[in-house]
Design an enzyme around this catalytic site. Structure first.
Site, short mmCIF file in Angstrom:
data_model
loop_
_atom_site.label_atom_id
_atom_site.label_comp_id
_atom_site.label_asym_id
_atom_site.label_seq_id
_atom_site.Cartn_x
_atom_site.Cartn_y
_atom_site.Cartn_z
CB CYS A 273 -66.54 10.90 -55.30
SG CYS A 273 -67.21 9.27 -55.60
CB CYS B 206 -64.44 8.22 -53.74
SG CYS B 206 -64.65 8.31 -55.53
#
Length: 98
Positions: free
Chosen positions: A22, A25
């Protein structure tokens, strides 16, 4: 250590559910690392990869990543998903410190 123990491991605990793939992230990783350093000894911060801990993420309603959850004395106080600016996340955590 199970999740119930983790969220009670100190007065204030932050849990982050993330995924290695991600991009949001990945951008939050250095932010969380810095906050971990700044609040060392005051706040316990745990990070769980949803690919490794899918059941845990699902059980805690972490439908999107990153998801941040702040607990005080084992009780959920605050939850947010997505990128958060470091100072915002830091001040949110500090607001729960007594």
């Amino acid at each position: 250590m199970d999740y119930k123990e983790i969220i009670k491991s100190s007065e204030i605990v932050m849990v982050e559910f993330f995924a290695s793939w991600c991009p949001h992230c990945q951008r939050m990783m250095p932010v969380v690392a810095q906050i971990k350093e700044l609040l060392q000894g005051k706040v316990n911060i745990y990070q769980f990869d949803i690919d490794e801990y899918a059941d845990l993420a699902q059980a805690n309603g972490a439908d999107s990543v990153p998801t941040f959850i702040i607990y005080k004395n084992g009780e959920e106080q605050w939850r947010e998903s997505g990128e958060i600016e470091g100072p915002v996340l830091l001040s949110k955590l500090e607001s729960y410190l007594s």
